[in-house]
Design a protein around this motif. Structure first.
Motif, PDB file in Angstrom:
ATOM      1  N   GLY B  68      43.066  67.028   0.035  1.00 35.27           N
ATOM      2  CA  GLY B  68      44.236  67.446   0.807  1.00 35.27           C
ATOM      3  C   GLY B  68      45.474  66.672   0.386  1.00 35.27           C
ATOM      4  N   ARG B  69      46.621  67.064   0.955  1.00 30.79           N
ATOM      5  CA  ARG B  69      47.885  66.399   0.601  1.00 30.79           C
ATOM      6  C   ARG B  69      47.851  64.908   0.897  1.00 30.79           C
ATOM      7  NH1 ARG B  69      51.820  70.101   4.007  1.00 30.79           N
ATOM      8  NH2 ARG B  69      51.120  72.107   3.224  1.00 30.79           N
ATOM      9  N   LEU B  70      47.125  64.525   1.951  1.00 32.50           N
ATOM     10  CA  LEU B  70      47.128  63.121   2.365  1.00 32.50           C
ATOM     11  C   LEU B  70      45.833  62.401   1.990  1.00 32.50           C
ATOM     12  CD1 LEU B  70      48.650  63.571   5.940  1.00 32.50           C
ATOM     13  CD2 LEU B  70      49.836  63.028   3.825  1.00 32.50           C
ATOM     14  N   GLY B  71      44.992  63.061   1.227  1.00 31.92           N
ATOM     15  CA  GLY B  71      43.723  62.444   0.853  1.00 31.92           C
ATOM     16  C   GLY B  71      42.562  63.376   1.139  1.00 31.92           C
ATOM     17  N   GLU B  72      41.375  62.808   1.163  1.00 32.47           N
ATOM     18  CA  GLU B  72      40.176  63.628   1.295  1.00 32.47           C
ATOM     19  C   GLU B  72      40.095  64.301   2.667  1.00 32.47           C
ATOM     20  OE1 GLU B  72      36.492  61.502   1.356  1.00 32.47           O
ATOM     21  OE2 GLU B  72      35.294  63.311   1.076  1.00 32.47           O
ATOM     22  N   VAL B  73      39.700  65.557   2.641  1.00 33.31           N
ATOM     23  CA  VAL B  73      39.402  66.306   3.866  1.00 33.31           C
ATOM     24  C   VAL B  73      37.987  66.852   3.697  1.00 33.31           C
ATOM     25  CG1 VAL B  73      40.003  68.261   5.325  1.00 33.31           C
ATOM     26  CG2 VAL B  73      41.810  66.943   4.221  1.00 33.31           C
ATOM     27  N   ARG B  74      37.163  66.641   4.709  1.00 27.64           N
ATOM     28  CA  ARG B  74      35.768  67.053   4.595  1.00 27.64           C
ATOM     29  C   ARG B  74      35.482  68.210   5.561  1.00 27.64           C
ATOM     30  NH1 ARG B  74      31.639  62.177   4.220  1.00 27.64           N
ATOM     31  NH2 ARG B  74      33.042  61.737   2.495  1.00 27.64           N
ATOM     32  N   VAL B  75      34.745  69.182   5.055  1.00 29.96           N
ATOM     33  CA  VAL B  75      34.330  70.319   5.884  1.00 29.96           C
ATOM     34  C   VAL B  75      32.818  70.244   6.040  1.00 29.96           C
ATOM     35  CG1 VAL B  75      34.240  72.832   6.081  1.00 29.96           C
ATOM     36  CG2 VAL B  75      36.224  71.735   5.005  1.00 29.96           C
ATOM     37  N   GLN B  76      32.354  70.194   7.279  1.00 29.94           N
ATOM     38  CA  GLN B  76      30.925  70.040   7.531  1.00 29.94           C
ATOM     39  C   GLN B  76      30.409  71.253   8.304  1.00 29.94           C
ATOM     40  OE1 GLN B  76      29.967  66.575   9.812  1.00 29.94           O
ATOM     41  NE2 GLN B  76      27.746  66.821   9.526  1.00 29.94           N
ATOM     42  N   VAL B  77      29.387  71.894   7.730  1.00 31.14           N
ATOM     43  CA  VAL B  77      28.769  73.055   8.378  1.00 31.14           C
ATOM     44  C   VAL B  77      27.358  72.687   8.794  1.00 31.14           C
ATOM     45  CG1 VAL B  77      28.067  75.470   8.111  1.00 31.14           C
ATOM     46  CG2 VAL B  77      30.087  74.620   6.899  1.00 31.14           C
ATOM     47  N   GLU B  78      27.002  72.956  10.032  1.00 36.08           N
ATOM     48  CA  GLU B  78      25.613  72.775  10.461  1.00 36.08           C
ATOM     49  C   GLU B  78      25.357  73.551  11.744  1.00 36.08           C
ATOM     50  OE1 GLU B  78      25.183  68.485  11.249  1.00 36.08           O
ATOM     51  OE2 GLU B  78      25.184  69.013  13.380  1.00 36.08           O
ATOM     52  N   LYS B  79      24.178  74.069  11.876  1.00 37.84           N
ATOM     53  CA  LYS B  79      23.715  74.742  13.097  1.00 37.84           C
ATOM     54  C   LYS B  79      24.694  75.807  13.593  1.00 37.84           C
ATOM     55  CE  LYS B  79      21.265  70.605  14.571  1.00 37.84           C
ATOM     56  NZ  LYS B  79      21.316  69.423  15.435  1.00 37.84           N
ATOM     57  N   GLY B  80      25.213  76.608  12.690  1.00 39.23           N
ATOM     58  CA  GLY B  80      26.071  77.722  13.098  1.00 39.23           C
ATOM     59  C   GLY B  80      27.470  77.329  13.506  1.00 39.23           C
ATOM     60  N   ARG B  81      27.886  76.124  13.180  1.00 37.77           N
ATOM     61  CA  ARG B  81      29.226  75.673  13.557  1.00 37.77           C
ATOM     62  C   ARG B  81      29.822  74.876  12.403  1.00 37.77           C
ATOM     63  NH1 ARG B  81      27.599  70.777  17.737  1.00 37.77           N
ATOM     64  NH2 ARG B  81      26.428  69.631  16.192  1.00 37.77           N
ATOM     65  N   VAL B  82      31.113  74.601  12.515  1.00 39.79           N
ATOM     66  CA  VAL B  82      31.782  73.898  11.422  1.00 39.79           C
ATOM     67  C   VAL B  82      32.855  72.983  12.009  1.00 39.79           C
ATOM     68  CG1 VAL B  82      33.454  75.793  11.125  1.00 39.79           C
ATOM     69  CG2 VAL B  82      33.011  74.237   9.227  1.00 39.79           C
ATOM     70  N   ARG B  83      33.109  71.880  11.321  1.00 39.95           N
ATOM     71  CA  ARG B  83      34.205  71.016  11.744  1.00 39.95           C
ATOM     72  C   ARG B  83      34.934  70.470  10.524  1.00 39.95           C
ATOM     73  NH1 ARG B  83      31.450  65.442  14.093  1.00 39.95           N
ATOM     74  NH2 ARG B  83      30.264  64.902  12.220  1.00 39.95           N
ATOM     75  N   LEU B  84      36.124  69.980  10.812  1.00 45.77           N
ATOM     76  CA  LEU B  84      36.969  69.449   9.754  1.00 45.77           C
ATOM     77  C   LEU B  84      37.175  67.955  10.037  1.00 45.77           C
ATOM     78  CD1 LEU B  84      40.200  71.244   8.594  1.00 45.77           C
ATOM     79  CD2 LEU B  84      40.282  68.840   9.168  1.00 45.77           C
ATOM     80  N   GLN B  85      37.045  67.155   9.012  1.00 43.36           N
ATOM     81  CA  GLN B  85      37.271  65.722   9.203  1.00 43.36           C
ATOM     82  C   GLN B  85      38.282  65.237   8.170  1.00 43.36           C
ATOM     83  OE1 GLN B  85      32.956  64.779   9.039  1.00 43.36           O
ATOM     84  NE2 GLN B  85      33.430  63.423  10.758  1.00 43.36           N
ATOM     85  N   GLU B  86      39.420  64.776   8.682  1.00 38.48           N
ATOM     86  CA  GLU B  86      40.392  64.181   7.791  1.00 38.48           C
ATOM     87  C   GLU B  86      40.399  62.672   8.057  1.00 38.48           C
ATOM     88  OE1 GLU B  86      41.110  65.862  10.632  1.00 38.48           O
ATOM     89  OE2 GLU B  86      43.274  65.958  10.966  1.00 38.48           O
ATOM     90  N   TYR B  87      40.856  61.928   7.094  1.00 33.81           N
ATOM     91  CA  TYR B  87      40.784  60.468   7.227  1.00 33.81           C
ATOM     92  C   TYR B  87      42.158  59.799   7.166  1.00 33.81           C
ATOM     93  CZ  TYR B  87      35.938  61.562   6.520  1.00 33.81           C
ATOM     94  OH  TYR B  87      34.688  62.102   6.670  1.00 33.81           O
ATOM     95  N   GLN B  88      43.097  60.480   6.486  1.00 31.91           N
ATOM     96  CA  GLN B  88      44.406  59.858   6.288  1.00 31.91           C
ATOM     97  C   GLN B  88      45.490  60.488   7.162  1.00 31.91           C
ATOM     98  OE1 GLN B  88      44.547  57.251   4.295  1.00 31.91           O
ATOM     99  NE2 GLN B  88      42.385  57.516   3.793  1.00 31.91           N
ATOM    100  N   SER B  89      45.153  61.546   7.862  1.00 34.56           N
ATOM    101  CA  SER B  89      46.155  62.248   8.654  1.00 34.56           C
ATOM    102  C   SER B  89      46.641  61.360   9.803  1.00 34.56           C
ATOM    103  CB  SER B  89      45.557  63.538   9.207  1.00 34.56           C
ATOM    104  OG  SER B  89      46.280  64.010  10.303  1.00 34.56           O
ATOM    105  N   PRO B  90      47.955  61.388  10.124  1.00 41.02           N
ATOM    106  CA  PRO B  90      48.461  60.478  11.163  1.00 41.02           C
ATOM    107  C   PRO B  90      47.884  60.744  12.543  1.00 41.02           C
ATOM    108  CG  PRO B  90      50.184  61.991  10.405  1.00 41.02           C
ATOM    109  CD  PRO B  90      49.036  62.136   9.471  1.00 41.02           C
ATOM    110  N   ARG B  91      47.685  62.004  12.889  1.00 38.57           N
ATOM    111  CA  ARG B  91      47.245  62.301  14.259  1.00 38.57           C
ATOM    112  C   ARG B  91      45.813  62.795  14.342  1.00 38.57           C
ATOM    113  NH1 ARG B  91      52.726  63.357  14.002  1.00 38.57           N
ATOM    114  NH2 ARG B  91      53.933  62.316  15.614  1.00 38.57           N
ATOM    115  N   LEU B  92      45.188  63.045  13.231  1.00 37.06           N
ATOM    116  CA  LEU B  92      43.772  63.453  13.176  1.00 37.06           C
ATOM    117  C   LEU B  92      43.486  64.632  14.104  1.00 37.06           C
ATOM    118  CD1 LEU B  92      42.125  59.898  13.168  1.00 37.06           C
ATOM    119  CD2 LEU B  92      42.495  61.386  11.200  1.00 37.06           C
ATOM    120  N   ILE B  93      44.408  65.583  14.116  1.00 32.73           N
ATOM    121  CA  ILE B  93      44.253  66.734  15.013  1.00 32.73           C
ATOM    122  C   ILE B  93      42.992  67.526  14.662  1.00 32.73           C
ATOM    123  CG2 ILE B  93      45.301  68.907  15.791  1.00 32.73           C
ATOM    124  CD1 ILE B  93      46.862  66.545  16.778  1.00 32.73           C
ATOM    125  N   GLY B  94      42.775  67.724  13.373  1.00 35.97           N
ATOM    126  CA  GLY B  94      41.598  68.497  12.955  1.00 35.97           C
ATOM    127  C   GLY B  94      40.306  67.828  13.385  1.00 35.97           C
TER     128      GLY B  94
END
Lengths: 342, 135
Positions: B68-94
């Motif tokens: 991503g623009r600010l560094g690594e962004v991880r997308v995790q899929v498991e058990k029919g659902r998905v989430r987004l994990q950012e590490y460098q974002s200021p507010r970590l909204i995702g």
């Protein structure tokens, strides 16, 4: 044979109720709803259409997003190449040229500034920067009181931002370095209005444009209205009301819960009051405005939030057809008489 | 009146008919209830700078890393659902949004230029209480 007649009739009646066309309208193969999401104007924006032919939907939605991109190119203070940035970087007390889009937004904003005696103002960029709400990293504590006091002392109020006619053109003058353009309280709404206009011109009758919670609608969702929830300011994911919207209208909410921090048990949020130089202390947690245009709703939601419920209701009397719902910091919900009942 | 109707009902039906009606009514109620539950989506679209860069099925565990623009962004899929994990974002909204799984649900890191959207839109009859949230 005769004995089974009644149950057969009952079953047929129930089957008809379940399978009649009205209930099957949204089946997978014929769902008339389409949604497209893009990052635009520094936000996540979604355009949802209802019952629009695929080819027209794709073209119109692409054009609507392009229109919002164009608005952002002119109005964003985060883009160094925007018209707003050009004006903010220009010398103070000198007239600067204005493109038509920016002029339209400024004229609307200035009218509201006058109506609120300057409590709503489009020239607060230096104050927002001082409080740190424009920074990538969110602030955690307020700026020193003396820097806020210094800003207040040099703040020119309504005279800080003037439009002057020079022949056929209108130019802008920013009074001093305590004034800089920030259209955050009006720009997203204007972008949503532009998108709605582009969709309508393309022939789209039913659409909902959601720019980070600024909602603009056209038409309806078939026989039903568009259903828009109003965020509960103290319960993420919760709502305080649901409004059915039809026709050409907008619903925009401003509140103290999207950008804020707690310091010494006080909530510091991003809606600043130029009268004090601090976050507005109007005892409101959120204000939702229902208006014919999103730009007006956007600006009025901020203005109402700053001036408070009583002065806000007086302000709305100048805008026929505009209604409000507000939530106080104590959780009490109020609304103007014409606001749709939940 | 109730007695007359009950008597008419008894005369017009056999016990087997009554069981048949009861079963049908319960079946239809169950079917309507199922319709009214929000259906989980089956695939997630992963967008970077407004371009669809991947589409992943939600029924297969997978982790995807994006620059991503600010560094690594991880997308995790498991058990029919998905989430987004950012590490460098200021507010970590995702990251704060957490897991999403229903059609039309989204999560985003705007400063990272990344968002996820579960494919499809809520169907008529599903629990889709709002077309948008004003906030």
């Amino acid at each position: 044979m005769k004995k089974t007649l009644l149950p057969v009739l009952v079953i047929l009646l129930l089957a008809w109720l379940v399978l009649r066309p009205g209930l099957r309208e949204g089946s997978l193969s014929s769902n008339p709803q389409r949604s497209t999401t893009r990052l635009v104007m520094g936000s996540l924006a979604t355009i949802t259409t209802w019952n629009v032919p695929d080819a027209l939907e794709r073209r119109a939605v692409a054009e609507a997003f392009a229109a919002m991109e164009e608005v952002d190119r002119q109005l964003s203070r985060h883009r160094p190449d925007s018209e707003v940035s050009r004006i903010n970087q220009a010398p103070r007390n000198e007239a600067q040229a204005l493109p038509p889009t920016l002029l339209e937004v400024l004229q609307a904003g200035l009218a509201l500034s006058e109506a609120t005696s300057g409590r709503f103002h489009l020239g607060l960029e230096p104050l927002i920067r001082l409080w740190g709400f424009s920074a990538e990293t969110p602030p955690t504590q307020p700026p020193p009181a003396e820097t806020v006091a210094a800003w207040k002392q040099a703040w020119p109020g309504l005279d800080g931002l003037r439009l002057v006619r020079e022949g056929e053109t209108t130019r802008i003058i920013l009074a001093n370095d305590r004034v800089g353009l920030d259209l955050g309280g009006i720009g997203q709404g204007y972008g949503a209005d532009r998108a709605a206009a582009v969709l309508r011109e393309a022939g789209v009758v039913n659409a909902l444009i959601d720019v980070s919670g600024d909602v603009r609608v056209l038409g309806s969702k078939g026989e039903f209205p568009w259903r828009v929830g109003i965020q509960n300011p103290r319960q993420p994911g919760g709502t305080v009301a649901v409004v059915g919207l039809r026709g050409d209208t907008a619903l925009v909410t401003s509140g103290d819960y999207e950008q804020f921090y707690l310091y010494n048990s006080r909530r510091y949020h991003h809606i600043l009051d130029p009268l004090t130089g601090e976050p507005a202390q109007s005892q409101l947690a959120s204000v939702s405005i229902l208006a014919p245009q999103a730009m007006l709703a956007d600006a009025l939601s901020t203005a109402f939030f700053v001036v408070g419920a009583q002065a806000g209701q007086e302000l709305l009397r100048r805008f026929p057809g505009v209604e409000a719902l507000w939530v106080t910091t104590n959780g009490v919900i109020g609304a103007t008489g014409g606001f749709p009942q939940p | 009146m109730r007695g007359v109707l009950f008597s008419l009902w008894q005369r017009a039906t056999t016990p087997m008919d009554r069981w048949l009606v009861l079963g049908s009514v319960l079946g239809i109620i169950a079917w309507i209830s199922a319709m009214l539950q929000a259906q989980p989506g089956s695939r997630v679209g992963i967008f970077q700078e407004n371009r669809l860069v991947a589409t992943l099925p939600l029924d297969q565990e997978r982790t995807l890393s994006l620059a991503g623009r600010l560094g690594e962004v991880r997308v995790q899929v498991e058990k029919g659902r998905v989430r987004l994990q950012e590490y460098q974002s200021p507010r970590l909204i995702g990251t704060r949004t957490g897991w999403i799984q229903r059609r039309g649900e989204m999560t985003a890191c705007v400063p990272c230029g990344v968002f996820l959207r579960i494919e499809g839109v809520p169907q008529a009859g599903e629990v889709a209480p709002f077309d948008a949230i004003s906030r």
